[in-house]
Scaffold this motif. Structure first.
Motif, PDB file in Angstrom:
ATOM      1  N   THR A   1       0.885  -1.006  -0.125  1.00 54.45           N
ATOM      2  CA  THR A   1      -0.040  -0.170   0.114  1.00 54.45           C
ATOM      3  C   THR A   1       0.659   1.185   0.029  1.00 54.45           C
ATOM      4  O   THR A   1       0.725   2.344  -0.667  1.00 54.45           O
ATOM      5  CB  THR A   1      -1.080  -0.081   1.204  1.00 54.45           C
TER       6      THR A   1
ATOM      7  N   THR B   1      -5.872   4.353  -5.541  1.00 54.09           N
ATOM      8  CA  THR B   1      -6.753   3.272  -5.341  1.00 54.09           C
ATOM      9  C   THR B   1      -6.572   2.239  -6.442  1.00 54.09           C
ATOM     10  O   THR B   1      -6.259   0.948  -6.133  1.00 54.09           O
ATOM     11  CB  THR B   1      -8.249   3.700  -5.322  1.00 54.09           C
TER      12      THR B   1
ATOM     13  N   LEU C   1      -4.634  -1.558  -6.036  1.00 53.25           N
ATOM     14  CA  LEU C   1      -5.398  -2.530  -6.686  1.00 53.25           C
ATOM     15  C   LEU C   1      -4.788  -3.503  -7.549  1.00 53.25           C
ATOM     16  O   LEU C   1      -4.434  -4.475  -7.751  1.00 53.25           O
ATOM     17  CB  LEU C   1      -6.848  -2.160  -7.152  1.00 53.25           C
TER      18      LEU C   1
ATOM     19  N   HIS D   1     -14.290 -12.170  -6.617  1.00 49.76           N
ATOM     20  CA  HIS D   1     -13.284 -10.996  -6.377  1.00 49.76           C
ATOM     21  C   HIS D   1     -12.591 -10.648  -7.785  1.00 49.76           C
ATOM     22  O   HIS D   1     -12.251  -9.362  -7.673  1.00 49.76           O
ATOM     23  CB  HIS D   1     -12.127 -11.812  -5.323  1.00 49.76           C
TER      24      HIS D   1
ATOM     25  N   ALA E   1     -12.906  -6.804  -8.835  1.00 51.36           N
ATOM     26  CA  ALA E   1     -11.761  -5.951  -8.827  1.00 51.36           C
ATOM     27  C   ALA E   1     -11.723  -5.175 -10.133  1.00 51.36           C
ATOM     28  O   ALA E   1     -11.274  -4.110 -10.347  1.00 51.36           O
ATOM     29  CB  ALA E   1     -10.420  -6.836  -8.622  1.00 51.36           C
TER      30      ALA E   1
ATOM     31  N   ALA F   1     -11.866  -1.193 -11.108  1.00 46.89           N
ATOM     32  CA  ALA F   1     -10.937  -0.558 -11.980  1.00 46.89           C
ATOM     33  C   ALA F   1     -11.383   0.297 -12.931  1.00 46.89           C
ATOM     34  O   ALA F   1     -10.995   1.074 -13.307  1.00 46.89           O
ATOM     35  CB  ALA F   1      -9.563  -1.452 -12.296  1.00 46.89           C
TER      36      ALA F   1
ATOM     37  N   GLN G   1      -7.105   2.360   1.716  1.00 41.04           N
ATOM     38  CA  GLN G   1      -6.297   1.736   0.709  1.00 41.04           C
ATOM     39  C   GLN G   1      -5.838   0.414   0.737  1.00 41.04           C
ATOM     40  O   GLN G   1      -5.820  -0.595  -0.138  1.00 41.04           O
ATOM     41  CB  GLN G   1      -5.330   2.630   0.174  1.00 41.04           C
TER      42      GLN G   1
ATOM     43  N   PHE H   1      -8.292  -2.493  -0.725  1.00 42.89           N
ATOM     44  CA  PHE H   1      -8.033  -2.525  -2.008  1.00 42.89           C
ATOM     45  C   PHE H   1      -6.612  -3.633  -2.385  1.00 42.89           C
ATOM     46  O   PHE H   1      -6.854  -4.095  -3.379  1.00 42.89           O
ATOM     47  CB  PHE H   1      -8.072  -1.278  -2.874  1.00 42.89           C
ATOM     48  N   THR H   2      -5.780  -3.010  -1.543  1.00 43.55           N
ATOM     49  CA  THR H   2      -4.606  -4.233  -1.878  1.00 43.55           C
ATOM     50  C   THR H   2      -4.858  -5.698  -1.557  1.00 43.55           C
ATOM     51  O   THR H   2      -4.435  -6.452  -2.225  1.00 43.55           O
ATOM     52  CB  THR H   2      -3.510  -3.574  -0.623  1.00 43.55           C
TER      53      THR H   2
ATOM     54  N   VAL I   1      -8.013  -6.795  -1.943  1.00 45.46           N
ATOM     55  CA  VAL I   1      -8.747  -7.165  -2.866  1.00 45.46           C
ATOM     56  C   VAL I   1      -7.888  -7.804  -4.076  1.00 45.46           C
ATOM     57  O   VAL I   1      -8.415  -8.723  -4.673  1.00 45.46           O
ATOM     58  CB  VAL I   1      -9.842  -6.069  -3.087  1.00 45.46           C
ATOM     59  N   GLY I   2      -7.020  -6.924  -4.424  1.00 39.15           N
ATOM     60  CA  GLY I   2      -6.303  -7.367  -5.703  1.00 39.15           C
ATOM     61  C   GLY I   2      -5.417  -8.779  -5.139  1.00 39.15           C
ATOM     62  O   GLY I   2      -5.435  -9.676  -5.860  1.00 39.15           O
TER      63      GLY I   2
ATOM     64  N   THR J   1     -17.771  -0.595  -0.811  1.00 41.96           N
ATOM     65  CA  THR J   1     -16.962  -0.138  -1.868  1.00 41.96           C
ATOM     66  C   THR J   1     -17.534   0.902  -2.815  1.00 41.96           C
ATOM     67  O   THR J   1     -16.797   1.818  -3.582  1.00 41.96           O
ATOM     68  CB  THR J   1     -16.867  -1.442  -2.903  1.00 41.96           C
TER      69      THR J   1
END
Length: 361
Positions: free
Chosen positions: A12, A31, A35, A155, A159, A163, A252, A255-256, A258-259, A316
């Motif tokens: 992050t 963000t 991601l 997921h 994602a 994006a 943030q 979202f890290t 999530v990726g 989200t």
């Protein structure tokens, strides 16, 4: 757990640096950068954070971020902005259900006997977020292998759509966002202001946890958002001046994760039909909604946030609104997303029953 948390925070931090130090990072925004970093790391190395670390990020830290973001919200602007989100959100939900049923019909031979379960969990998660996914999965009790693949597909597709929504919004909705009002400027806040803002967020978070113990039947996010809203209307607004920037930064790592939780490789084998089904649903919903948006002349930012409230849920949707610098949509995004919590589970069970029925799709 500690190693995983450090790795998430380092990724992050790298995303924060890239989003400020590079031209492409400034263009994409923090963000999107974090991601993408998470997606690259998990799909190149295969590494994923352990469940405890991911739960801590998705739980207390993200809850604190949500509280901080909402502490900057002016309640007097809620209804006009929420009203603009309501119609595209309801249309998103209807389009999701239609895409699920049509996909079960078209992709039925690929999905086989599992199509009714997939129809249920995907209807649930794409009309209100992962909370509904879990609720329907507990009811339908799919095999663990199917649940794992469906979770991964959820997921990955989410994602990608987040994006794309962020990219579309940043590229084409700047004129719409020009009239929005940010609660704070981009100037660095004094250390004292930062500390006071953090104390506000922690106080709301602790209060919400205490109330949730007493009101166990009420969804915790509803308790959190309600208390944060009430606190945001109290006197002493200058002491909450740094809440918005802190919340935007603290969300943030979510979202890290999530990726990092979106491995594509595992879905390209036996899980490919499930991935295709999830992608079908979100793609049809997104394309149809954007076409209707042009016809009905809905604002682009509101349409994207409403879609995200259905596909990803209130958290989200709030993150997308703030990432697009549409702070006035932060609370309405949560309010609209909570509607998905109310009926998403029921829609999922109904869709599963319709697909399973001999007279259904």
């Amino acid at each position: 757990m500690v190693v995983a948390l450090v790795a998430i925070l380092l990724l992050t931090s790298l995303g924060w640096w890239l989003s400020h130090a590079t031209a492409w990072g400034r263009q994409l925004g923090m963000t999107m950068v974090v991601l993408l970093l998470g997606l690259v790391v998990t799909n190149v190395t295969g590494w994923q954070p352990d469940q405890k670390a991911a739960s801590w990020i998705n739980g207390p830290l993200t809850s604190l971020a949500i509280a901080q973001l909402l502490l900057a919200v002016d309640l007097r602007r809620l209804w006009p902005d929420a009203r603009r989100l309501l119609t595209p959100f309801l249309v998103s939900v209807v389009l999701t259900v239609l895409a699920v049923l049509l996909g079960a019909l078209v992709l039925g031979p690929l999905l086989g006997e599992q199509r009714s379960v997939l129809a249920g969990v995907f209807t649930a998660t794409f009309t209100g977020g992962s909370l509904n996914f879990v609720s329907v999965a507990r009811t339908l009790q799919p095999p663990d292998s199917l649940l794992l693949v469906a979770t991964a597909a959820d997921h990955v597709v989410f994602a990608i759509w987040f994006a794309i929504s962020l990219w579309i919004g940043q590229r084409w909705s700047r004129a719409e966002a020009a009239g929005s009002i940010e609660p704070n400027s981009d100037k660095p806040q004094p250390a004292g202001a930062v500390g006071l803002a953090l104390l506000w967020g922690l106080a709301v978070l602790l209060a919400a946890q205490a109330v949730s113990v007493v009101l166990a039947a009420v969804p915790s996010i509803l308790v959190l958002t309600t208390l944060a809203l009430l606190a945001a209307q109290l006197p002493g607004g200058s002491s909450r001046r740094g809440c918005y920037e802190q919340g935007l930064l603290l969300i943030q790592p979510f979202f890290t994760v999530v990726g990092l939780s979106s491995p594509v490789a595992g879905l390209l084998g036996e899980g490919l039909p499930v991935l295709v089904y999830a992608a079908w649903i979100v793609t049809l919903q997104a394309v149809a909604l954007l076409l209707l948006r042009r016809w009905r002349r809905w604002p682009l930012g509101e349409t994207l946030v409403a879609s995200q409230a259905a596909i990803g849920g209130p958290s989200t949707a709030l993150a997308l609104a703030t990432s697009l610098k549409r702070s006035e949509l932060a609370l309405p995004a949560v309010a609209i997303g909570l509607l998905g919590y109310l009926f998403g589970t029921y829609l999922g069970l109904i869709a599963s029953a319709v697909v399973l029925s001999p007279t259904g799709v």
